[in-house]
Design a protein around this motif. Structure first.
Motif, PDB file in Angstrom:
ATOM      1  N   GLU A 154      42.288  56.410  25.045  1.00  0.00           N
ATOM      2  CA  GLU A 154      43.306  55.702  25.393  1.00  0.00           C
ATOM      3  C   GLU A 154      42.934  54.053  25.489  1.00  0.00           C
ATOM      4  OE1 GLU A 154      45.989  57.814  28.746  1.00  0.00           O
ATOM      5  OE2 GLU A 154      44.136  58.703  28.701  1.00  0.00           O
ATOM      6  N   PRO A 155      42.769  53.729  24.523  1.00  0.00           N
ATOM      7  CA  PRO A 155      42.291  52.337  24.525  1.00  0.00           C
ATOM      8  C   PRO A 155      43.191  51.255  24.994  1.00  0.00           C
ATOM      9  CG  PRO A 155      42.685  52.834  22.340  1.00  0.00           C
ATOM     10  CD  PRO A 155      42.896  54.066  23.062  1.00  0.00           C
ATOM     11  N   ASP A 156      44.557  51.204  24.943  1.00  0.00           N
ATOM     12  CA  ASP A 156      45.341  50.514  25.424  1.00  0.00           C
ATOM     13  C   ASP A 156      45.490  50.458  26.932  1.00  0.00           C
ATOM     14  OD1 ASP A 156      45.940  49.587  22.947  1.00  0.00           O
ATOM     15  OD2 ASP A 156      47.712  50.955  22.729  1.00  0.00           O
ATOM     16  N   ARG A 157      45.712  51.674  27.666  1.00  0.00           N
ATOM     17  CA  ARG A 157      45.758  51.702  28.994  1.00  0.00           C
ATOM     18  C   ARG A 157      44.310  51.194  29.571  1.00  0.00           C
ATOM     19  NH1 ARG A 157      45.943  57.164  32.496  1.00  0.00           N
ATOM     20  NH2 ARG A 157      46.403  56.113  34.469  1.00  0.00           N
ATOM     21  N   ALA A 158      43.294  51.515  28.987  1.00  0.00           N
ATOM     22  CA  ALA A 158      41.693  51.158  29.415  1.00  0.00           C
ATOM     23  C   ALA A 158      41.651  49.643  29.307  1.00  0.00           C
ATOM     24  CB  ALA A 158      40.875  51.894  28.527  1.00  0.00           C
ATOM     25  N   ARG A 159      42.136  49.077  28.212  1.00  0.00           N
ATOM     26  CA  ARG A 159      42.282  47.625  28.087  1.00  0.00           C
ATOM     27  C   ARG A 159      43.108  46.931  29.501  1.00  0.00           C
ATOM     28  NH1 ARG A 159      42.722  43.801  22.863  1.00  0.00           N
ATOM     29  NH2 ARG A 159      42.289  41.957  23.864  1.00  0.00           N
ATOM     30  N   ARG A 160      44.246  47.449  29.595  1.00  0.00           N
ATOM     31  CA  ARG A 160      44.794  47.100  30.799  1.00  0.00           C
ATOM     32  C   ARG A 160      44.199  47.132  32.163  1.00  0.00           C
ATOM     33  NH1 ARG A 160      49.191  50.016  28.506  1.00  0.00           N
ATOM     34  NH2 ARG A 160      49.162  51.241  29.814  1.00  0.00           N
ATOM     35  N   LEU A 161      43.586  48.197  32.305  1.00  0.00           N
ATOM     36  CA  LEU A 161      42.717  48.605  33.708  1.00  0.00           C
ATOM     37  C   LEU A 161      41.580  47.475  33.629  1.00  0.00           C
ATOM     38  CD1 LEU A 161      42.887  52.449  33.692  1.00  0.00           C
ATOM     39  CD2 LEU A 161      44.143  50.548  35.332  1.00  0.00           C
ATOM     40  N   LEU A 162      41.012  47.345  32.465  1.00  0.00           N
ATOM     41  CA  LEU A 162      39.657  46.688  32.584  1.00  0.00           C
ATOM     42  C   LEU A 162      40.005  44.932  32.399  1.00  0.00           C
ATOM     43  CD1 LEU A 162      37.580  48.305  29.771  1.00  0.00           C
ATOM     44  CD2 LEU A 162      37.299  48.601  32.242  1.00  0.00           C
ATOM     45  N   GLY A 163      40.968  44.510  32.037  1.00  0.00           N
ATOM     46  CA  GLY A 163      41.271  43.095  31.947  1.00  0.00           C
ATOM     47  C   GLY A 163      40.534  42.749  30.563  1.00  0.00           C
ATOM     48  N   ASP A 164      40.964  41.554  29.914  1.00  0.00           N
ATOM     49  CA  ASP A 164      40.694  41.209  28.681  1.00  0.00           C
ATOM     50  C   ASP A 164      39.035  40.668  28.941  1.00  0.00           C
ATOM     51  OD1 ASP A 164      43.116  41.440  27.495  1.00  0.00           O
ATOM     52  OD2 ASP A 164      43.995  39.314  28.105  1.00  0.00           O
ATOM     53  N   GLN A 165      38.686  39.908  29.902  1.00  0.00           N
ATOM     54  CA  GLN A 165      37.204  39.611  29.791  1.00  0.00           C
ATOM     55  C   GLN A 165      36.340  40.688  29.798  1.00  0.00           C
ATOM     56  OE1 GLN A 165      36.186  36.935  33.084  1.00  0.00           O
ATOM     57  NE2 GLN A 165      34.675  36.180  32.006  1.00  0.00           N
ATOM     58  N   LEU A 166      36.642  41.855  30.609  1.00  0.00           N
ATOM     59  CA  LEU A 166      35.569  42.936  30.534  1.00  0.00           C
ATOM     60  C   LEU A 166      35.683  43.641  29.297  1.00  0.00           C
ATOM     61  CD1 LEU A 166      33.588  44.897  31.946  1.00  0.00           C
ATOM     62  CD2 LEU A 166      35.341  45.874  33.240  1.00  0.00           C
ATOM     63  N   TRP A 167      36.951  43.790  28.818  1.00  0.00           N
ATOM     64  CA  TRP A 167      37.204  44.485  27.477  1.00  0.00           C
ATOM     65  C   TRP A 167      36.593  43.885  26.415  1.00  0.00           C
ATOM     66  CZ3 TRP A 167      39.067  48.951  26.058  1.00  0.00           C
ATOM     67  CH2 TRP A 167      39.218  49.374  24.665  1.00  0.00           C
ATOM     68  N   THR A 168      36.745  42.738  26.279  1.00  0.00           N
ATOM     69  CA  THR A 168      36.012  41.786  25.403  1.00  0.00           C
ATOM     70  C   THR A 168      34.618  41.844  25.332  1.00  0.00           C
ATOM     71  OG1 THR A 168      37.870  40.010  25.448  1.00  0.00           O
ATOM     72  CG2 THR A 168      35.958  39.512  24.326  1.00  0.00           C
ATOM     73  N   PHE A 169      33.913  41.841  26.596  1.00  0.00           N
ATOM     74  CA  PHE A 169      32.568  42.013  26.791  1.00  0.00           C
ATOM     75  C   PHE A 169      31.961  43.394  26.342  1.00  0.00           C
ATOM     76  CE2 PHE A 169      29.310  43.680  29.611  1.00  0.00           C
ATOM     77  CZ  PHE A 169      28.336  42.799  29.465  1.00  0.00           C
ATOM     78  N   LEU A 170      32.738  44.455  26.512  1.00  0.00           N
ATOM     79  CA  LEU A 170      32.246  45.608  26.038  1.00  0.00           C
ATOM     80  C   LEU A 170      32.726  46.055  24.628  1.00  0.00           C
ATOM     81  CD1 LEU A 170      33.741  47.631  29.136  1.00  0.00           C
ATOM     82  CD2 LEU A 170      31.224  47.370  28.655  1.00  0.00           C
ATOM     83  N   THR A 171      33.726  45.376  23.941  1.00  0.00           N
ATOM     84  CA  THR A 171      33.781  45.881  22.704  1.00  0.00           C
ATOM     85  C   THR A 171      33.345  44.987  21.675  1.00  0.00           C
ATOM     86  OG1 THR A 171      35.977  44.669  22.842  1.00  0.00           O
ATOM     87  CG2 THR A 171      35.902  47.098  23.280  1.00  0.00           C
ATOM     88  N   VAL A 172      33.196  43.761  21.731  1.00  0.00           N
ATOM     89  CA  VAL A 172      32.844  42.683  20.842  1.00  0.00           C
ATOM     90  C   VAL A 172      31.376  42.428  21.031  1.00  0.00           C
ATOM     91  CG1 VAL A 172      33.331  40.143  20.262  1.00  0.00           C
ATOM     92  CG2 VAL A 172      35.216  41.482  20.922  1.00  0.00           C
ATOM     93  N   PRO A 173      30.519  42.509  19.865  1.00  0.00           N
ATOM     94  CA  PRO A 173      29.292  42.641  20.085  1.00  0.00           C
ATOM     95  C   PRO A 173      28.916  41.027  20.246  1.00  0.00           C
ATOM     96  CG  PRO A 173      29.803  43.442  18.079  1.00  0.00           C
ATOM     97  CD  PRO A 173      31.114  43.297  18.942  1.00  0.00           C
ATOM     98  N   SER A 174      27.914  40.608  20.926  1.00  0.00           N
ATOM     99  CA  SER A 174      27.698  39.099  21.134  1.00  0.00           C
ATOM    100  C   SER A 174      26.266  38.966  20.606  1.00  0.00           C
ATOM    101  CB  SER A 174      27.741  38.734  22.673  1.00  0.00           C
ATOM    102  OG  SER A 174      27.212  37.497  23.000  1.00  0.00           O
ATOM    103  N   LYS A 175      26.110  37.773  19.922  1.00  0.00           N
ATOM    104  CA  LYS A 175      24.930  37.411  19.274  1.00  0.00           C
ATOM    105  C   LYS A 175      23.936  36.826  20.422  1.00  0.00           C
ATOM    106  CE  LYS A 175      25.869  37.510  14.730  1.00  0.00           C
ATOM    107  NZ  LYS A 175      25.716  38.929  14.416  1.00  0.00           N
ATOM    108  N   ARG A 176      24.598  36.249  21.630  1.00  0.00           N
ATOM    109  CA  ARG A 176      23.486  35.785  22.710  1.00  0.00           C
ATOM    110  C   ARG A 176      23.766  36.466  23.779  1.00  0.00           C
ATOM    111  NH1 ARG A 176      26.516  33.270  26.372  1.00  0.00           N
ATOM    112  NH2 ARG A 176      28.654  32.815  26.290  1.00  0.00           N
ATOM    113  N   LEU A 177      22.686  36.246  24.837  1.00  0.00           N
ATOM    114  CA  LEU A 177      22.642  36.819  25.960  1.00  0.00           C
ATOM    115  C   LEU A 177      23.732  36.093  27.074  1.00  0.00           C
ATOM    116  CD1 LEU A 177      18.741  37.216  26.814  1.00  0.00           C
ATOM    117  CD2 LEU A 177      20.514  39.052  26.017  1.00  0.00           C
ATOM    118  N   PRO A 178      24.432  36.806  27.599  1.00  0.00           N
ATOM    119  CA  PRO A 178      25.223  36.355  28.888  1.00  0.00           C
ATOM    120  C   PRO A 178      24.510  35.583  29.711  1.00  0.00           C
ATOM    121  CG  PRO A 178      25.417  38.687  28.960  1.00  0.00           C
ATOM    122  CD  PRO A 178      24.477  38.588  28.006  1.00  0.00           C
TER     123      PRO A 178
END
Length: 193
Positions: A154-178
């Motif tokens: 249920e990715p849509d419901r999970a995204r609403r619960l997590l919020g955009d920032q946490l969802w982006t952090f988990l799903t978009v790979p980052s080249k740099r360390l946070p």
């Protein structure tokens, strides 16, 4: 078999015994070992008797001989002993050296997380493999326990619960360390979940 006639065991070294670290002396016959034990014990008995005589003390000769035999036998056994292998924890960094060594599950988990975060701070690949993956597991578990939701099903419901920032952090790979500030925001969002 290979072309040169060697087998896989030969190539991997499975058929050979490991070479000893130091050349071993040939084993002496048992009678020689007993005779040398008694000889050393007699020498120590004589030295002990002379020392007792010099100090004007007395001890029964059979008791003095028994003590000498014991000392020589223990000394011989101690020579054959090897030091135990170091534990798995040997050489690891201890964060709180004054704290007692308690096998508390919470304390061990916190220490494990501290080690993982410390390793992840220096190496981007290790961060992605260890820290980011563990944070994603925590988010998935929290979603499952508290909301009965899975990011996969249920990715849509999970995204609403997590919020955009946490969802982006988990799903978009980052080249740099946070940065530490970004990690603080992510962990705060995770705690609110």
């Amino acid at each position: 078999m290979t072309d040169d006639g060697s087998s896989i065991e030969d190539l991997l070294g499975l058929g050979r015994e490991p070479a000893p670290e130091r050349p071993e002396r040939p084993a002496r016959p048992r009678s020689v070992r007993w005779l040398t034990l008694i000889g050393f014990a007699l020498a120590w008995t004589a030295a002990g008797w002379l020392a007792l005589q010099a100090l004007s003390l007395a001890m029964p000769l059979p008791l003095l001989f028994a003590v000498a035999v014991t000392i020589v036998a223990v000394w011989r056994m101690a020579r054959t002993l090897k030091a135990p292998l170091p534990s798995r924890q040997a050489g690891r960094h201890s964060y709180d050296e004054d704290a007692p060594a308690v096998d508390d599950g919470i304390r061990l988990a916190v220490m494990r997380w501290a080690t993982i975060l410390e390793w992840g701070h220096a190496d981007g690949a290790r961060y992605q493999r260890r820290v980011h993956a563990r944070l994603a597991e925590l988010v998935d578990e929290r979603l499952r326990q508290r909301h009965g939701v899975s990011r996969v099903t249920e990715p849509d419901r999970a995204r609403r619960l997590l919020g955009d920032q946490l969802w982006t952090f988990l799903t978009v790979p980052s080249k740099r360390l946070p940065s530490p500030r970004e990690l603080d925001v992510i962990v705060t969002a995770l705690e609110r979940l």
